[in-house]
Design an enzyme around this catalytic site. Structure first.
Site: not given
Length: 303
Positions: A258, A33
């Protein structure tokens, strides 16, 4: 000359509810991510590569093609016969998400087993990024190999960034978990912890305690994420608070940290100050949590 970032870890097959008893398939994972949001935030003269292990099955082929379509380099991915990607299922009940995982035979668990391959991948990059999940899925020997290469990379002048991303269910026991997370921080020049994890597992009483502990382990820059309470960045003796950016609507907090990391590192590597980079990370996370899923279209992100 292109500059290169290498993100190291596990990308998994994601199954989520699609209604009427059907499931929707996607691909996601913490370090992947972040690679996705790094690629979205960086200009074309930056190369973003992903190092993981994939199998020789059709899902592995599909996952690699997905990465390549997103512009993420796959040249360092190990393809391992007889293995498959890990898989997780998202279940919703009364608006709350729970996760079920199948990853014991995941090819990503072997990503650091070939020392020569690992060293070549690490030496290719200007910035290395990994997480506590990266460390958790590896065998103890492979984990030591990866950390040794990252320490070597840092000593040679490369930037090494680490998100502790503490997930107890991945570890055999708490002592090994905390010791290995600390070893990960010792290998890193930048540490990006989430305060709720640090308070729960290390017992930190406040953000300042988290900063002090990671600086004592050798981190040059510490960025403590604290959800809606904002982030605190520290370097040397200077500490700056950076407020969160409230989302227009809160839909799904998956990948909030993320995506913050991706936006933060992209700006930092282009010369922004710690506070400026964290402000951009907060803006990216604010948009991401206003949409479903870990990965959103790059066109939706703030410039």
């Amino acid at each position: 000359m292109a500059r290169r970032i290498l993100s190291i870890g596990e990308c998994m097959v994601e199954l989520s509810q699609a209604g009427q008893g059907l499931l929707r398939k996607g691909f996601a994972g913490d370090t992947f991510n972040t690679a996705w949001y790094l690629r979205a935030a960086l200009p074309d003269d930056w190369q973003v590569d992903y190092l993981t292990g994939l199998g020789d099955d059709p899902l592995s082929d599909e996952m690699q093609a997905f990465m390549e379509k997103a512009g993420i380099g796959t040249g360092f991915i190990r393809r391992i016969a007889g293995r498959t990607p890990g898989l997780y299922l998202i279940t919703l009940k009364d608006g709350e998400r729970t996760f079920s995982y199948w990853r014991d035979s995941a090819a990503a668990r072997l990503l650091a087993d070939d020392g020569d391959h690992l060293r070549a991948a690490v030496e290719s990059a200007d910035l290395l990024y990994f997480s506590g999940i990266t460390l958790a899925i590896l065998s103890p020997i492979a984990c030591d190999t990866l950390l040794a290469e990252l320490r070597r990379a840092r000593a040679s002048g490369k930037t090494v960034a680490f998100d502790p991303n503490i997930r107890p269910r991945l570890w055999a026991d708490k002592v090994r978990m905390l010791d290995t997370i600390s070893d990960g921080a010792r290998a890193a020049s930048i540490v990006l912890p989430s305060f709720d994890d640090e308070a729960q597992h290390f017992g930190d009483v406040n953000v300042a305690a988290t900063i002090e502990r990671y600086q004592a382990l050798g981190a040059e820059k510490v960025v403590v994420k604290n959800g809606a309470q904002g982030a605190t960045v520290a370097e040397g003796g200077q500490t700056i608070f950076v407020p969160a950016v409230p989302p227009e609507r809160l839909v799904d907090t998956t990948s909030a940290g993320d995506s913050f990391n991706g936006g933060f590192l992209a700006r930092l590597m282009q010369g922004a100050t710690l506070a400026e980079a964290a402000a951009h990370g907060a803006a990216v996370a604010s948009v991401v949590i206003g949409h479903h899923g870990a990965l959103i279209e790059p066109a939706l992100l703030p410039e």
